[in-house]
Design an enzyme around this catalytic site. Structure first.
Site, short mmCIF file in Angstrom:
data_model
loop_
_atom_site.label_atom_id
_atom_site.label_comp_id
_atom_site.label_asym_id
_atom_site.label_seq_id
_atom_site.Cartn_x
_atom_site.Cartn_y
_atom_site.Cartn_z
N GLU A 229 -11.29 24.43 -31.68
CA GLU A 229 -11.99 24.50 -32.96
C GLU A 229 -12.49 23.13 -33.42
O GLU A 229 -11.75 22.38 -34.05
CB GLU A 229 -11.07 25.09 -34.04
CG GLU A 229 -11.76 25.20 -35.39
CD GLU A 229 -10.85 25.74 -36.50
OE1 GLU A 229 -9.63 25.82 -36.29
OE2 GLU A 229 -11.38 26.05 -37.58
N LYS B 157 -13.98 28.25 -31.61
CA LYS B 157 -14.03 28.56 -33.05
C LYS B 157 -14.85 27.47 -33.71
O LYS B 157 -14.55 26.28 -33.56
CB LYS B 157 -12.62 28.61 -33.64
CG LYS B 157 -12.59 28.85 -35.14
CD LYS B 157 -11.24 29.41 -35.57
CE LYS B 157 -11.16 29.57 -37.06
NZ LYS B 157 -9.95 30.30 -37.46
P1 13P Z 1 -11.31 29.11 -43.06
O1 13P Z 1 -11.95 30.41 -42.67
O2 13P Z 1 -10.65 29.16 -44.41
O3 13P Z 1 -12.24 27.95 -42.88
O4 13P Z 1 -10.12 28.87 -42.07
C1 13P Z 1 -10.29 29.11 -40.74
C2 13P Z 1 -9.41 28.23 -39.96
O5 13P Z 1 -8.63 28.68 -39.16
C3 13P Z 1 -9.56 26.79 -40.16
O6 13P Z 1 -8.82 26.09 -39.21
#
Ligand code: 13P
Length: 620
Positions: A460, A502
């Site tokens: 991510e 992500k």
């Molecule tokens: P948000 O959808 O609140 O941005 O969180 C997703 C997430 O896993 C951030 O690391």
């Protein structure tokens, strides 16, 4: 054009949607509810009734829509110009009872043995579908015919009703060129299409399928008929095994009751899907556990819930609402999400924080086990937060040191995927090349450790929404970060089919006075992903990043409308899924049901946004 002669029974399927009110049922002394349904003049308790042809007529329709010259042995039924025409044919009535989303069927009259009529021309295939009630006489007649017509191939559906221990069924199995089975076969063969509850397999290929989120009341029986005829039709047309499975899945997942899809529509539907076909070995095991997990996580139509806020983040959330930040309240809060009815229909996985992974649900089971039992894959956040680079306001993510040991423990606990977040803020001097390359290198190391532990890494990199930058800048930075990330993943030889990205949607920063419209976000996000994400990745999921609840859904819809993509695309929100539930709960468990409802409303809205809507946020 290949010709296929179907042998089976045409049924008249009467779908009865039962009224769910309790007084329409009788309750016995054991508390079991019964519905008294008599097929005479009794008034029945249903509120809608659909009656359609089923059984062999479904095989006929599917094959005809594949452009195959198909007919049903011994009946004048045809499928012409999108219409099933059945005059003077014998049918068995089946009553399909639907209550809520459950269906079961019953056949009030005796089942009729399927009959056979020697065809005038030798067909390329004879197909005994799952509606056939096969007597020894029928088996002998067909085998006799096949002895004379040696070029005709036999396809045989072996379902619950075909007794594999009888000699006539065995003889058919031995002669069959293709077996389609929805139950285990007693003897191993190497020419079978297996239709399982969540998968279809053939010749070392596997795809996962699901019926969740279908509003149509299709019974499993008619879905199996659709899948089986689709695979047979595709193979008869010379399609590759993997393609045949994808066509079958697309037909099962997108067809309506009594209206399956044309081959050309299905081909468009699967155009970009090839990566999702898994390779499996002779024992039917996936070549790789992580590919298997990743494919399940990316089940079409489902998302991944992020419930992995670290101590600091949950503290902030609770503080603004005046909720005490103690272990009990954190447990109660997470418990709301995990115990929401139908959760498994909308999400394939949930990302947990370490503390939550060790807590228990109301029924005393560890959350990890509880989720698994519901068919939801538990995952775990394994990064340990952000720290500043020396003499810089930019950050990198820490947590690599003891990662292999922790991953092993998490795997043993039941976690099958992990998450690691790197965050990039946009200022006049960031994100810098150094911050990008260092974080991507760390992400690749993390992914490597995960795959070694048979855990699917979600990598991510997040370009933080809170900032003053244009959508063009976002296009540039997100593209640059993704290029660097996939370079690093390649250096570490990460198996991309067992890895999920992500990422942020591509939009203007939150502090810009003019915010991006959904149409702009959809277009820009699709462009960046197409240009910077390799085709063989298992999937792409989005974080919500501080977008409002409705904004996150509308933008997801816009992205969907710009598809299809080479990978599955879905949501993995924390805030945009949780916030309305938090507002409803406010730390008081008396509000837990209201909170569950608020959460479910977001699940429904976001899974709906995974379906292309013709009129919303089209590309201009
Ligand atoms: P948000 O959808 O609140 O941005 O969180 C997703 C997430 O896993 C951030 O690391």
């Amino acid at each position: 054009m290949p010709s296929i002669l179907i042998v089976g029974n045409i049924t008249k399927d009467v779908y009865l949607r039962l009224d769910n009110r309790i007084n329409n049922f009788e309750t016995d002394q054991n508390g079991v509810k019964w519905l008294d349904i008599a097929f005479d003049n009794t008034r029945h308790h249903y509120y809608s009734r659909v009656s359609i042809y089923g059984g062999a007529s479904i095989s006929l329709e599917v094959l005809s829509r594949f452009g195959i010259n198909a007919s049903i042995s011994g009946t004048p039924a045809t499928f012409l110009d999108g219409q099933f025409i059945a005059k003077d044919i014998h049918t068995t009535y089946r009553y399909i009872l639907c209550q809520d989303e459950n269906t079961s069927h019953l056949v009030p009259s005796d089942e009729v043995y399927t009959s056979w009529q020697v065809p005038e021309n030798n067909p390329d295939w004879i197909y005994l579908d799952s509606s056939a009630v096969i007597s020894p006489k029928l088996a002998t007649e067909i085998l006799d015919f096949l002895n004379l017509s040696r070029n005709t191939k036999l396809a045989l559906f072996v379902g619950r009703h075909a007794n594999q221990n009888t000699s006539h069924i065995q003889a058919l199995i031995e002669r069959a060129n293709l077996i389609i089975n929805s139950v285990p076969l007693e003897k191993t063969v190497n020419n079978n299409v297996y239709i399982g509850n969540d998968r279809i397999e053939y010749q070392g290929r596997r795809v996962f399928w699901t019926l969740s989120n279908k509003r149509d009341i299709l019974t499993r029986l008619s879905v199996h008929l659709t899948i089986a005829a689709s695979v047979l039709g595709a193979l008869a047309l010379g399609k590759e095994p993997g393609e045949a499975l994808l066509l079958a899945r697309a037909n099962a997942e997108n067809s309506k009751l009594s209206s399956t899809l044309n081959l050309s529509t299905l081909e468009k539907n699967i155009a970009d899907d090839y990566y999702r076909v898994q390779k499996i070995n002779e024992k039917g095991e996936s070549m790789s556990e992580i590919e298997n997990t990743a494919a399940k996580l990316m089940t079409p139509g489902k998302g991944i819930l992020a419930a992995d806020e670290s101590g600091g983040s949950i503290h902030k959330k609770f503080e603004t609402m005046g909720i005490p930040d103690d272990e009990q309240h954190r447990r109660d809060y997470r418990n709301i999400f995990f115990t929401t009815p139908d959760l498994e229909k909308y999400v394939s996985g949930v990302i947990l924080f370490d503390e939550t992974a060790r807590q228990t649900a109301d029924n005393g089971k560890l959350f990890v086990d509880y989720l698994q039992e519901r068919g939801v894959i538990p995952g775990i956040k394994v990064d340990q937060g952000l720290v500043n680079f020396e003499n810089s306001d930019e950050k990198y993510t820490q947590g690599l040191d003891d990662l292999p040991t922790r991953l092993k423990e998490y795997y043993d606990m039941g976690a099958r995927f992990a998450k690691w977040r790197a965050a990039f803020e946009v200022t006049d001097h960031s994100p810098s090349n150094l911050a990008i390359s260092k974080n991507c290198e760390i992400l690749a190391n993390y992914a490597h450790d995960c795959q070694n532990a048979n855990i699917v890494p979600i990598v991510e990199p997040e370009l933080v929404y809170d900032g003053n930058y244009s959508i063009e800048q976002n296009i540039e930075y997100t593209g640059k970060i993704l290029d660097c990330l996939f370079d690093e993943l390649e250096k570490k030889q990460i198996n991309l089919a067992g890895c999920i990205l992500k990422v942020n949607m591509v939009l203007a920063g939150k502090q810009q006075s003019i915010q991006s419209t959904p149409a702009e976000v959809g277009r820009a996000t699709a462009q960046v992903l197409r240009e910077h994400v390799p085709r063989n990745l298992a999937g792409v999921v989005f974080l919500s990043g501080g977008q409002s609840v409705t904004q996150a859904t509308e933008n997801l819809q816009a992205v969907t409308n710009n598809g299809p993509f080479p990978w599955a695309v879905t949501f993995s929100y924390a805030r945009a899924l949780q916030d309305p539930a938090l507002q409803a709960w406010r730390g008081d468990n008396n509000n837990a049901d209201a909170a569950r409802e608020a959460f479910k409303a977001r699940l429904i809205a976001n899974t709906e946004a995974l379906k292309v809507k013709q009129d919303a946020y089209q590309t201009e």
